[in-house]
Enzyme design. Structure first.
Site, mmCIF file in Angstrom:
data_model
loop_
_atom_site.group_PDB
_atom_site.id
_atom_site.type_symbol
_atom_site.label_atom_id
_atom_site.label_comp_id
_atom_site.label_asym_id
_atom_site.label_seq_id
_atom_site.Cartn_x
_atom_site.Cartn_y
_atom_site.Cartn_z
ATOM 1 C CG HIS A 204 -1.941 -1.026 1.328
ATOM 2 N ND1 HIS A 204 -2.046 -1.899 2.386
ATOM 3 C CD2 HIS A 204 -2.953 -1.345 0.484
ATOM 4 C CE1 HIS A 204 -3.067 -2.709 2.194
ATOM 5 N NE2 HIS A 204 -3.635 -2.407 1.050
ATOM 6 N NE ARG B 102 -2.466 -7.195 -4.480
ATOM 7 C CZ ARG B 102 -3.290 -7.388 -3.479
ATOM 8 N NH1 ARG B 102 -2.812 -7.727 -2.320
ATOM 9 N NH2 ARG B 102 -4.581 -7.268 -3.637
ATOM 10 C CB SER C 140 -4.082 -6.693 4.563
ATOM 11 O OG SER C 140 -3.815 -5.437 4.012
HETATM 12 P P1 ADP Z 1 -9.774 -3.604 -0.672
HETATM 13 O O1 ADP Z 1 -9.887 -2.151 -0.975
HETATM 14 O O2 ADP Z 1 -9.879 -4.441 -1.916
HETATM 15 O O3 ADP Z 1 -10.611 -4.069 0.476
HETATM 16 P P2 ADP Z 1 -6.988 -3.404 0.261
HETATM 17 O O4 ADP Z 1 -7.054 -2.418 1.344
HETATM 18 O O5 ADP Z 1 -6.212 -4.637 0.543
HETATM 19 O O6 ADP Z 1 -8.316 -3.953 -0.205
HETATM 20 O O7 ADP Z 1 -6.369 -2.738 -1.027
HETATM 21 C C1 ADP Z 1 -6.597 -1.448 -1.488
HETATM 22 C C2 ADP Z 1 -5.933 -1.301 -2.834
HETATM 23 O O8 ADP Z 1 -4.536 -1.511 -2.697
HETATM 24 C C3 ADP Z 1 -6.395 -2.300 -3.913
HETATM 25 O O9 ADP Z 1 -6.388 -1.664 -5.165
HETATM 26 C C4 ADP Z 1 -5.344 -3.382 -3.859
HETATM 27 O O10 ADP Z 1 -5.235 -4.058 -5.094
HETATM 28 C C5 ADP Z 1 -4.115 -2.540 -3.578
HETATM 29 N N1 ADP Z 1 -3.053 -3.329 -2.944
HETATM 30 C C6 ADP Z 1 -3.125 -4.121 -1.846
HETATM 31 N N2 ADP Z 1 -1.934 -4.703 -1.582
HETATM 32 C C7 ADP Z 1 -1.090 -4.259 -2.547
HETATM 33 C C8 ADP Z 1 0.277 -4.525 -2.863
HETATM 34 N N3 ADP Z 1 1.022 -5.385 -2.172
HETATM 35 N N4 ADP Z 1 0.805 -3.900 -3.930
HETATM 36 C C9 ADP Z 1 0.052 -3.061 -4.674
HETATM 37 N N5 ADP Z 1 -1.233 -2.781 -4.467
HETATM 38 C C10 ADP Z 1 -1.805 -3.368 -3.412
#
Ligand code: ADP
Length: 166
Positions: free
Chosen positions: A20, A93, A131
């Site tokens: 993130h 990703r 996460s």
């Molecule tokens: P969501 O919004 O789908 O509940 P997250 O908080 O995990 O989930 O992710 C928010 C955004 O960050 C999404 O676009 C997700 O694809 C991206 N994201 C999560 N982990 C990573 C990572 N390791 N590298 C790049 N982008 C990520």
């Protein structure tokens, strides 16, 4: 001028990871103002409360002066309208993210045709990182220090140690 627009990076961030953070840093170099918007979604069970997720993100992004961390509830499209922003940042990703992200982007555009979604790819080192994965490793006492900001590592340790003690 496209770079002057307010862009929003929404997510659950339960907890924030270095993946993130990589996306936030890339965005902060491309755009003048970034709002990291933590979803307050009562239908999802989270490990960390909204307050904790906000604090962790604030702590992890404090050196990035053009990044603001806040929360939203309800429809993302409505929140964007409220703050007069129509550009979303999402991270990609791997191909496995694509289908869900594609659906979300088109659904948001269907709700409001002004909404555009910009996809950024993280450093290769973070393409396997989520996460959920981080929580699983921390739950079994594994070392997550290279995967999450320091404050998140400490919080995970505390949370899962307390859990084990109970
Ligand atoms: P969501 O919004 O789908 O509940 P997250 O908080 O995990 O989930 O992710 C928010 C955004 O960050 C999404 O676009 C997700 O694809 C991206 N994201 C999560 N982990 C990573 C990572 N390791 N590298 C790049 N982008 C990520």
């Amino acid at each position: 001028m496209s770079q002057e627009i307010l862009v929003v990076y929404p997510g659950s961030f339960d907890p924030p990871t270095n993946g993130h953070l990589d996306i936030i840093e890339r965005s902060s170099k491309l755009f003048l103002k970034i709002v990291v918007a933590v979803a307050d979604n009562c239908n999802k069970r989270h490990t960390f409360s909204l307050k904790e997720r906000l604090q962790l993100l604030q702590e992890s992004t404090k050196s990035l002066k053009n990044v603001k961390v806040t929360s939203f509830s309800g429809l993302l499209a409505d929140y964007l309208e409220q703050i007069n922003s129509f550009v979303l940042i999402r991270g990609l990703r791997a191909i496995s993210d694509f289908e869900y992200e594609f659906q979300m982007a088109l659904m948001n555009r269907n709700l409001n045709k002004k909404i555009e979604t910009v996809f950024l790819m993280p450093d290769q080192a973070y393409t396997f990182l989520s996460s959920g994965m981080v929580k699983e490793i921390a739950m079994f006492g594994g070392n997550v220090s290279s995967l999450v900001p320091k404050c998140v590592g400490e919080k995970l340790k505390k949370r899962f140690c307390e859990h084990i003690k109970k």
